[in-house]
Structure formats: structure tokens, C-alpha cells
Write a protein that holds these residues in place. Structure first.
Motif, PDB file in Angstrom:
ATOM      1  N   GLY A  72       0.822  -1.216   0.000  1.00 42.91           N
ATOM      2  CA  GLY A  72       0.000   0.000   0.000  1.00 42.91           C
ATOM      3  C   GLY A  72       0.853   1.262   0.000  1.00 42.91           C
ATOM      4  O   GLY A  72       0.570   2.224  -0.729  1.00 42.91           O
ATOM      5  N   ASP A 141      -3.821  -3.922  -5.952  1.00 47.47           N
ATOM      6  CA  ASP A 141      -2.980  -4.198  -4.774  1.00 47.47           C
ATOM      7  C   ASP A 141      -3.579  -5.336  -3.934  1.00 47.47           C
ATOM      8  O   ASP A 141      -4.758  -5.326  -3.608  1.00 47.47           O
ATOM      9  CB  ASP A 141      -2.903  -2.853  -4.006  1.00 47.47           C
ATOM     10  N   ARG A 181       1.431  -0.882  12.934  1.00 47.21           N
ATOM     11  CA  ARG A 181       0.690  -0.102  11.920  1.00 47.21           C
ATOM     12  C   ARG A 181      -0.318   0.880  12.538  1.00 47.21           C
ATOM     13  O   ARG A 181      -0.502   1.977  12.025  1.00 47.21           O
ATOM     14  CB  ARG A 181       0.022  -1.032  10.911  1.00 47.21           C
ATOM     15  N   ARG A 185      -6.855  -2.016  12.244  1.00 47.41           N
ATOM     16  CA  ARG A 185      -7.321  -3.159  11.440  1.00 47.41           C
ATOM     17  C   ARG A 185      -7.539  -4.380  12.321  1.00 47.41           C
ATOM     18  O   ARG A 185      -6.721  -4.685  13.182  1.00 47.41           O
ATOM     19  CB  ARG A 185      -6.293  -3.463  10.323  1.00 47.41           C
TER      20      ARG A 185
HETATM   21 MG   LIG Z   1      -2.195  -2.992   2.192  1.00 48.87          MG
END
Ligand SMILES: [Mg+2]
Ligand SMILES: Nc1ncnc2c1ncn2[C@@H]1O[C@H](COP(=O)(O)OP(=O)(O)OP(=O)(O)O)[C@@H](O)[C@H]1O
Ligand SMILES: Nc1ccn([C@@H]2O[C@H](COP(=O)(O)O)[C@@H](O)[C@H]2O)c(=O)n1
Length: 261
Positions: A72, A141, A181, A185
Motif C-alpha cells: 500500500g 494491490d 501499523r 485493522r
Molecule cells: Mg495494504
């Protein structure tokens, strides 16, 4: 000047008759599987229904790599530099969850568990984006994740990638990145990450090998700074620069198909 795309289903060869209506439009406007497409020129009296070769096929890049390998991040830089349209399969699936669509709950359970969503679902989401986009150059992606994904894309969309990027990153670095990150998520935890890594090795490797054998794979060493890694990506697109500049505005769903000439 290209005009309305009219009555395509009756003018495309009989081999296309089993295709869906959308696929016929997509094939005709983008020329995907046939790599050269046709539209009905209705601007000149007396020439109605005459077919002429038209749009070039869209430029498609698949972006592969393990979870947290930096796909990404690098896609953002490719978009800035080359203007490709970024379609992240994971983002499209997460959008289904956020929108509470019919498949939303099923997708959430699979993502939480690091598993692969049925190809038909993912490919249909990608197909919708490809068909409704005005762009003709795409970065896809996180797809194909499996051989089944790859075959389903070929079957449903009817296109082959021009370039396949593989961000090659050691597992421990991927784990470190994912756990840092901080984007909330549901799959960014050590339990899911271990499952995702296993699935990546088992199911994505055969796809990588497939494109390697086809001579379309570009392997990038995904260790280093974001800019260092992008320095490896840049020359991959250089030979395609002219092709990428000639991007047209083509929307097969639009009643009017614009021409750049
Ligand atoms: Mg990604
Ligand atoms: N070269 C790099 N060095 C250090 N950190 C990086 C690098 N590239 C990306 N990151 C960071 O690592 C994390 C994962 O990167 P990114 O989201 O781009 O990976 P991804 O391959 O898209 O992962 P996923 O498959 O899980 O979506 C992000 O927090 C990102 O900022
Ligand atoms: N082709 C794909 C892509 C993704 N998934 C599921 O989404 C998760 C997150 O994907 P990212 O690309 O954002 O890392 C992934 O772990 C899968 O559960 C998929 O099924 N098929």
C-alpha cells in the motif's frame, strides 16, 4: 471523434455471446481479452454499424507481497509518480464490511481469521471498480492472492496484467510493521498475522511462480526506507512511460465514449 457505443452485443463476434452484458461492454470499450476493441461509429451517415478498432487495452499492474511488506505504501508513491488508479482488494473488502452489505459479515469473519474471501466476491468488486472508472491504468494491490483468484479474474474480467510487482520482505520485518501499523485493522494482531503469513506462503507463492514463469514478475527487495524501495520500483515503469502518458478517459458505462484524437 468516438461516439456512443451502440448495440454491441449484436456486433461482437459469436464467441462473445456467452459473456455477461457488462463483460461485453468492458471487452468492447477496453478490449481486454481481445487486446483490441471495437465500437460502433455512428457519427457518419451511411456508416452506422461499421466497426473500427478502437481503445487500447487498459494497463494493469498486480501488486503482490506478504502482509505488511509495504504494498500500500509503495502504491501511493506509484500513483503520485505515474498516475495509475489504485485499487486495493483489501480496501474494497473492508468497504463491504463498513457498508454492512450482504457479504459484509462473512468477509469480516474471514479477514479476522486471516483467510481468503471467495474469489467470485473479490473479483466482482474489482470488476465493478474497473468498469466504472474513467482511468485506463490500474494498480491492483493485494490481488491475486491465490491461483483461484488469478483464474477467476481471467475468467470474469478477461484481462492479463502487464506488470506484476512482488515486494519481497522477511517475515520478521513484516510482523514488526504490521504490529506497529496502528490503523485499527482487525487483522493487525499476532494471532491473525501468523495465519496470514502461513496462507501467504501456501497460496500466494504459486501465483508468484506463475508470473515469474511468464516473465512478468518484478521482484523488489522490500527492506530499507520507503524511498530506497521506490528507487527499485521507478525503473520498472520507465519502459511503459509513453503508454502510461497516453491514458485515455474511457468509461464503458458512460453513454458517450470520449476520444482523445
Ligand atoms: Mg495494504
Ligand atoms: N520501507 C518501510 N520501512 C518501514 N516501515 C514501512 C515501510 N513501508 C511501509 N512501512 C509501514 O509498514 C506498515 C505496513 O505497510 P503497508 O500497509 O504499506 O503494507 P501492505 O503490504 O499494504 O500490508 P497489508 O497486506 O497488510 O495491507 C505501515 O505502517 C507502513 O507505514
Ligand atoms: N485478494 C484478496 C485480498 C485480501 N483478502 C482478505 O483481506 C485481508 C486484508 O488484505 P490486505 O491486502 O489489505 O492485506 C486478507 O488477509 C484477506 O483476508 C482476500 O481474501 N483476498
Amino acid at each position: 471523434m468516438w461516439r456512443r457505443v451502440a448495440s454491441l452485443s449484436s456486433t461482437i463476434s459469436s464467441s462473445s455471446r456467452s459473456l455477461s452484458r457488462n463483460q461485453v461492454f468492458f471487452q468492447a470499450a477496453f478490449g481486454l481479452s481481445i487486446r483490441e476493441s471495437y465500437a460502433t461509429e455512428i457519427s457518419k451517415p451511411g456508416e452506422e454499424g461499421v466497426l473500427r478498432p478502437k481503445e487500447k487495452a487498459p494497463f494493469i499492474t498486480f501488486v503482490l507481497g506478504g502482509p505488511g511488506s509495504g504494498k500500500g505504501t509503495q502504491c501511493e508513491k506509484i500513483v503520485e509518480t505515474f498516475g495509475l488508479t489504485h485499487l486495493s482488494a483489501g480496501d474494497l473488502l473492508r468497504r463491504e464490511i463498513a457498508m454492512h452489505t450482504q457479504n459484509g459479515a462473512m468477509i469480516l469473519n474471514l479477514i479476522k481469521d486471516g483467510k481468503i474471501v471467495p474469489s467470485e466476491v473479490t473479483v466482482k468488486l474489482l470488476q465493478k471498480e474497473l468498469e466504472s472508472s474513467n482511468s485506463s491504468k490500474f494498480l491492483i494491490d493485494g490481488f491475486p492472492r491465490t491461483e483461484e483468484n488469478r483464474v477467476a479474474f481471467e475468467r470474469i474480467v478477461g484481462a492479463d496484467p502487464d506488470v506484476v510487482l512482488f515486494f519481497d520482505c522477511p517475515e520478521e520485518e513484516m510482523v514488526k510493521r504490521v504490529l506497529n501499523r496502528n490503523q485499527g485493522r482487525v487483522d493487525d494482531n499476532i494471532t491473525t498475522m501468523k495465519k496470514r503469513l502461513k496462507i501467504f506462503e501456501a497460496l500466494n507463492r504459486p501465483v508468484i511462480d506463475y508470473y515469474k514463469n511468464k516473465g512478468k514478475l518484478y521482484t523488489i527487495n522490500a527492506i530499507g526506507t520507503v524511498d530506497d524501495i521506490f528507487k527499485q520500483v521507478l525503473p520498472i515503469f520507465t519502459p511503459f512511460e509513453e503508454q502510461l502518458k497516453q491514458s485515455r478517459h474511457v468509461n464503458p458505462k458512460s453513454p458517450l465514449v470520449e476520444n482523445s484524437s
